[in-house]
Write a protein that holds these residues in place. Structure first.
Motif, short mmCIF file in Angstrom:
data_model
loop_
_atom_site.label_atom_id
_atom_site.label_comp_id
_atom_site.label_asym_id
_atom_site.label_seq_id
_atom_site.Cartn_x
_atom_site.Cartn_y
_atom_site.Cartn_z
N THR A 5 0.86 -1.18 0.00
CA THR A 5 0.00 0.00 0.00
C THR A 5 0.89 1.23 0.00
OG1 THR A 5 -1.67 -1.18 1.28
CG2 THR A 5 -1.82 1.21 1.25
N ALA A 6 0.55 2.20 -0.80
CA ALA A 6 1.33 3.44 -0.86
C ALA A 6 0.56 4.58 -0.22
CB ALA A 6 1.67 3.78 -2.30
N TRP A 7 1.22 5.30 0.66
CA TRP A 7 0.71 6.55 1.21
C TRP A 7 1.68 7.63 0.76
CZ3 TRP A 7 -0.52 5.64 7.11
CH2 TRP A 7 -1.56 4.71 7.23
N ASN A 8 1.16 8.79 0.50
CA ASN A 8 2.01 9.91 0.09
C ASN A 8 1.88 11.03 1.11
OD1 ASN A 8 2.95 8.96 -2.57
ND2 ASN A 8 0.78 8.99 -3.05
N ALA A 9 2.99 11.72 1.31
CA ALA A 9 2.98 12.88 2.20
C ALA A 9 3.31 14.12 1.38
CB ALA A 9 3.99 12.71 3.32
N GLN A 10 2.60 15.19 1.65
CA GLN A 10 2.84 16.46 0.98
C GLN A 10 3.03 17.52 2.04
OE1 GLN A 10 0.18 17.54 -2.22
NE2 GLN A 10 0.20 19.68 -1.56
N ILE A 11 4.04 18.36 1.86
CA ILE A 11 4.28 19.45 2.79
C ILE A 11 4.13 20.77 2.05
CG2 ILE A 11 5.93 20.54 4.37
CD1 ILE A 11 7.27 17.78 4.64
N ASP A 12 3.20 21.60 2.52
CA ASP A 12 2.98 22.93 1.96
C ASP A 12 3.53 23.95 2.94
OD1 ASP A 12 1.46 22.16 -0.41
OD2 ASP A 12 -0.07 21.53 1.02
N ILE A 13 4.39 24.83 2.43
CA ILE A 13 5.06 25.83 3.28
C ILE A 13 4.66 27.23 2.83
CG2 ILE A 13 7.30 26.77 3.98
CD1 ILE A 13 8.42 23.91 3.55
N THR A 14 4.30 28.06 3.81
CA THR A 14 3.94 29.46 3.54
C THR A 14 4.83 30.36 4.37
OG1 THR A 14 1.64 28.80 3.19
CG2 THR A 14 2.05 31.13 3.58
N GLU A 15 5.48 31.31 3.70
CA GLU A 15 6.33 32.28 4.39
C GLU A 15 5.64 33.63 4.38
OE1 GLU A 15 10.25 32.31 2.68
OE2 GLU A 15 10.34 30.12 2.64
N GLU A 16 5.53 34.22 5.57
CA GLU A 16 4.97 35.57 5.72
C GLU A 16 5.93 36.37 6.59
OE1 GLU A 16 0.94 35.42 7.18
OE2 GLU A 16 0.43 33.79 5.83
N GLY A 17 6.77 37.14 5.94
CA GLY A 17 7.77 37.91 6.69
C GLY A 17 8.73 36.98 7.41
N ALA A 22 3.78 25.47 8.06
CA ALA A 22 3.83 24.28 7.21
C ALA A 22 2.66 23.37 7.56
CB ALA A 22 5.15 23.55 7.40
N ASP A 23 2.10 22.75 6.54
CA ASP A 23 1.07 21.73 6.69
C ASP A 23 1.59 20.46 6.04
OD1 ASP A 23 -0.85 23.39 7.94
OD2 ASP A 23 -1.47 24.17 5.99
N ALA A 24 1.67 19.40 6.81
CA ALA A 24 2.09 18.10 6.30
C ALA A 24 0.84 17.23 6.18
CB ALA A 24 3.11 17.45 7.23
N THR A 25 0.50 16.83 4.97
CA THR A 25 -0.71 16.06 4.72
C THR A 25 -0.34 14.64 4.33
OG1 THR A 25 -1.81 18.06 3.93
CG2 THR A 25 -2.84 15.97 3.37
N LEU A 26 -0.90 13.68 5.03
CA LEU A 26 -0.73 12.28 4.70
C LEU A 26 -1.92 11.86 3.85
CD1 LEU A 26 0.97 9.71 5.15
CD2 LEU A 26 -0.51 9.21 7.10
N ILE A 27 -1.65 11.41 2.64
CA ILE A 27 -2.70 11.09 1.68
C ILE A 27 -2.71 9.58 1.45
CG2 ILE A 27 -3.55 11.53 -0.65
CD1 ILE A 27 -1.73 14.12 -0.52
N ALA A 52 15.37 29.36 4.65
CA ALA A 52 15.57 27.91 4.57
C ALA A 52 15.48 27.27 5.95
CB ALA A 52 16.90 27.59 3.91
N ILE A 53 16.02 27.95 6.96
CA ILE A 53 15.96 27.41 8.33
C ILE A 53 14.52 27.40 8.82
CG2 ILE A 53 16.65 27.79 10.73
CD1 ILE A 53 19.29 28.95 9.62
N GLY A 54 13.78 28.46 8.55
CA GLY A 54 12.37 28.50 8.93
C GLY A 54 11.58 27.40 8.25
N ASP A 55 11.86 27.16 6.96
CA ASP A 55 11.18 26.09 6.24
C ASP A 55 11.45 24.74 6.90
OD1 ASP A 55 10.47 28.09 4.45
OD2 ASP A 55 11.59 27.25 2.75
N GLU A 56 12.71 24.50 7.24
CA GLU A 56 13.08 23.22 7.86
C GLU A 56 12.40 23.04 9.22
OE1 GLU A 56 17.58 22.96 5.95
OE2 GLU A 56 17.31 23.71 7.99
N LEU A 57 12.43 24.08 10.04
CA LEU A 57 11.80 23.98 11.36
C LEU A 57 10.30 23.78 11.27
CD1 LEU A 57 13.68 26.69 13.45
CD2 LEU A 57 13.60 24.24 13.91
N ALA A 58 9.63 24.58 10.43
CA ALA A 58 8.18 24.47 10.30
C ALA A 58 7.80 23.10 9.75
CB ALA A 58 7.64 25.58 9.42
N ALA A 59 8.54 22.61 8.75
CA ALA A 59 8.25 21.29 8.17
C ALA A 59 8.47 20.19 9.19
CB ALA A 59 9.12 21.06 6.93
#
Length: 91
Positions: A5-17, A22-27, A52-59
Motif C-alpha cells: 500500500t502506498a501513502w504519500n505525504a505532501q508538505i505545503d510551506i507558507t512564508e509571511e515575513g 507548514a502543513d504536512a498532509t498524509l494522503i 531555509a531554516i524557517g522552512d526546515e523547522l516548520a516542516a
C-alpha cells in the motif's frame, strides 16, 4: 502473500515575513486525505532571517504533529479492536 500500500505525504510551506507555517498532509490510497499536521517557525528579531531554516523547522514541526496524530489514531484503532486501553507508548 505480500500486500503493498502506498501513502504519500505532501508538505505545503507558507512564508509571511519572519513567520513560516507548514502543513504536512498524509494522503491515503485513492487520493483521500488522511491526516494533516501543522508546524510554525518564527525568526527571532535579533537573528538574521534565513528562510531555509524557517522552512526546515516548520516542516519538521508539521511532520512531528502528523506523527503524533497518526500514533493517536493507531492507539484508538487498537483499542477498538481489543476493547482494552493501549498501555505504554506506541512511538
Amino acid at each position: 502473500m505480500t500486500t503493498k500500500t502506498a501513502w504519500n505525504a505532501q508538505i505545503d510551506i507558507t512564508e509571511e515575513g519572519r513567520k513560516v507555517t507548514a502543513d504536512a498532509t498524509l494522503i491515503g490510497k485513492g487520493g483521500e486525505r488522511r491526516l494533516v499536521g501543522h508546524g510554525v517557525a518564527r525568526c527571532n528579531p535579533a537573528d538574521q532571517n534565513d528562510p531555509a531554516i524557517g522552512d526546515e523547522l516548520a516542516a519538521a514541526r508539521a511532520l512531528s504533529d502528523l506523527t503524533n496524530k497518526l500514533l493517536d489514531n493507531a492507539a484508538r484503532d487498537i483499542e477498538s479492536h481489543t476493547h482494552e486501553p493501549v498501555k505504554g507508548s506506541l512511538g
